[in-house]
Motif scaffolding. Structure first.
Motif, PDB file in Angstrom:
ATOM      1  N   THR A  56     -41.586  -9.956  39.842  1.00  0.00           N
ATOM      2  CA  THR A  56     -41.713 -10.869  38.514  1.00  0.00           C
ATOM      3  C   THR A  56     -40.080 -10.611  37.901  1.00  0.00           C
ATOM      4  OG1 THR A  56     -43.841 -10.344  38.042  1.00  0.00           O
ATOM      5  CG2 THR A  56     -42.592 -11.422  36.188  1.00  0.00           C
ATOM      6  N   VAL A  57     -39.622 -11.496  37.471  1.00  0.00           N
ATOM      7  CA  VAL A  57     -38.500 -11.436  36.547  1.00  0.00           C
ATOM      8  C   VAL A  57     -38.561 -12.108  35.063  1.00  0.00           C
ATOM      9  CG1 VAL A  57     -36.052 -12.418  36.478  1.00  0.00           C
ATOM     10  CG2 VAL A  57     -37.137 -12.234  38.705  1.00  0.00           C
ATOM     11  N   TRP A  58     -38.173 -11.303  34.161  1.00  0.00           N
ATOM     12  CA  TRP A  58     -38.173 -11.410  32.804  1.00  0.00           C
ATOM     13  C   TRP A  58     -36.683 -11.511  32.332  1.00  0.00           C
ATOM     14  CZ3 TRP A  58     -41.371  -7.869  34.953  1.00  0.00           C
ATOM     15  CH2 TRP A  58     -42.656  -7.863  34.901  1.00  0.00           C
ATOM     16  N   ASP A  59     -36.563 -12.701  31.457  1.00  0.00           N
ATOM     17  CA  ASP A  59     -35.145 -12.761  31.087  1.00  0.00           C
ATOM     18  C   ASP A  59     -34.829 -11.871  29.755  1.00  0.00           C
ATOM     19  OD1 ASP A  59     -36.190 -14.106  28.757  1.00  0.00           O
ATOM     20  OD2 ASP A  59     -35.891 -16.140  29.285  1.00  0.00           O
ATOM     21  N   ALA A  60     -33.821 -12.211  29.024  1.00  0.00           N
ATOM     22  CA  ALA A  60     -33.452 -11.200  28.025  1.00  0.00           C
ATOM     23  C   ALA A  60     -34.096 -11.248  26.781  1.00  0.00           C
ATOM     24  CB  ALA A  60     -31.926 -11.202  27.590  1.00  0.00           C
ATOM     25  N   ASN A  61     -35.308 -12.469  26.763  1.00  0.00           N
ATOM     26  CA  ASN A  61     -35.997 -12.528  25.870  1.00  0.00           C
ATOM     27  C   ASN A  61     -37.227 -12.284  25.824  1.00  0.00           C
ATOM     28  OD1 ASN A  61     -34.168 -13.984  23.950  1.00  0.00           O
ATOM     29  ND2 ASN A  61     -34.098 -15.756  25.413  1.00  0.00           N
ATOM     30  N   GLY A  62     -37.422 -11.592  27.035  1.00  0.00           N
ATOM     31  CA  GLY A  62     -39.004 -11.147  27.434  1.00  0.00           C
ATOM     32  C   GLY A  62     -39.889 -12.181  28.038  1.00  0.00           C
TER      33      GLY A  62
END
Length: 285
Positions: free
Chosen positions: A249-255
């Motif tokens: 999984t990949v989360w961005d800087a906003n979660g």
């Protein structure tokens, strides 16, 4: 010309308006720092593992490394204890010494394919009879570095010792903080990574089907708190008595979830980061 001299000239030019000066100085500093970053692609490997079978597991790793390089990845990351499987009772027997000579094939692959390789295996501890749960980081220049998991699950302490030093490395202007599984469950670990200047937080893990939702929430919260992307490389095999769930999984800087492999099949999740933009695609094997 260094960034500081450019900012100083702006300072004198706008000395009559301190607010304008500081706003423009901050913007110039942000732009100059941003210019140091270029696109980076990180390959998150979902790879099958066979209990204690170093030969077969290494062969699978080398295949994923070559494919990642062919797909123009700069870094390839494997799960926790990926070379041996999560077999704690075998950790002492299978532990590698912390030297480049123990990882010649992986180091040569990093050089040949011009890629940073992060693999997991037990490591002989320098000051403890029990091995650590380690990560081995092989660089394209032939350098090999090591990280030992700092925060252990209760069951791991019977077989393994813990590390005590954080680990970060640099690529294309980004600073990457590395975590091994339960590390991310301790708030101190991600906090230290952020304080160390991390732009990206990567986790090598063994997460089961029943544990994924809870752990995913923790990782999303870390991304939100420190405003950096979080990337997960997880097992897909049954190992150490656990049925892993895959779901790299990949989360961005906003979660927010940018991508989830949504499978337990062998694959690569190619994650590309450029500035604030994060994207990912799945490459099935």
């Amino acid at each position: 010309m260094c960034a500081h001299s450019h900012i100083n000239r702006v300072k004198y030019k706008y000395a009559t308006d301190s607010r304008a000066h500081f706003a423009q100085s901050d913007e110039i500093l942000r732009i100059n720092v941003g210019m140091l970053k270029s696109m980076v692609t990180i390959s998150l490997a979902q790879v099958p593992v066979i209990k204690g079978n170093l030969v077969e597991n290494l062969a699978n790793h080398l295949e994923m490394i070559e494919l990642s390089s062919n797909l123009r990845a700069n870094v390839v990351v494997f799960p926790e204890l990926s070379l041996t499987g999560y077999e704690l009772e075998l950790a002492q027997q299978l532990a590698f010494s912390q030297s480049r000579d123990s990882f010649v094939e992986l180091s040569c692959a990093a050089i040949e394919h011009n890629i940073i390789i992060v693999v997991g295996c037990p490591l002989v501890a320098k000051k403890n009879a029990k091995p650590t749960i380690g990560s081995v980081i092989c660089f394209p220049d032939g350098n090999v570095e090591f990280y030992s998991k700092q925060y252990l699950h209760d069951s791991e302490g019977e077989y393994c010792s813990s590390g005590s030093v954080d680990y970060l490395f640099n690529i294309n202007g980004y600073r990457i903080g590395l975590a091994v599984c339960a590390d991310f469950s301790s708030p101190q670990h991600s906090s230290h990574a952020a304080n160390g200047g991390a732009d990206i937080y990567i986790v090598s893990a063994l997460i089961s089907e029943s544990g994924y939702q809870c752990d995913a929430e923790i990782l999303a919260n870390i991304a939100t708190m420190y405003r950096f992307p979080v990337l997960l490389s997880n097992h897909i095999s049954q190992t150490g008595g656990w049925q892993a769930c895959g779901n790299n999984t990949v989360w961005d800087a906003n979660g927010q979830i940018v991508f989830n492999s949504d499978s337990k099949d062998p694959c690569l999740v190619l994650t590309t980061l450029l500035g604030n933009e994060v994207s990912a695609v799945k490459v099935s094997i």
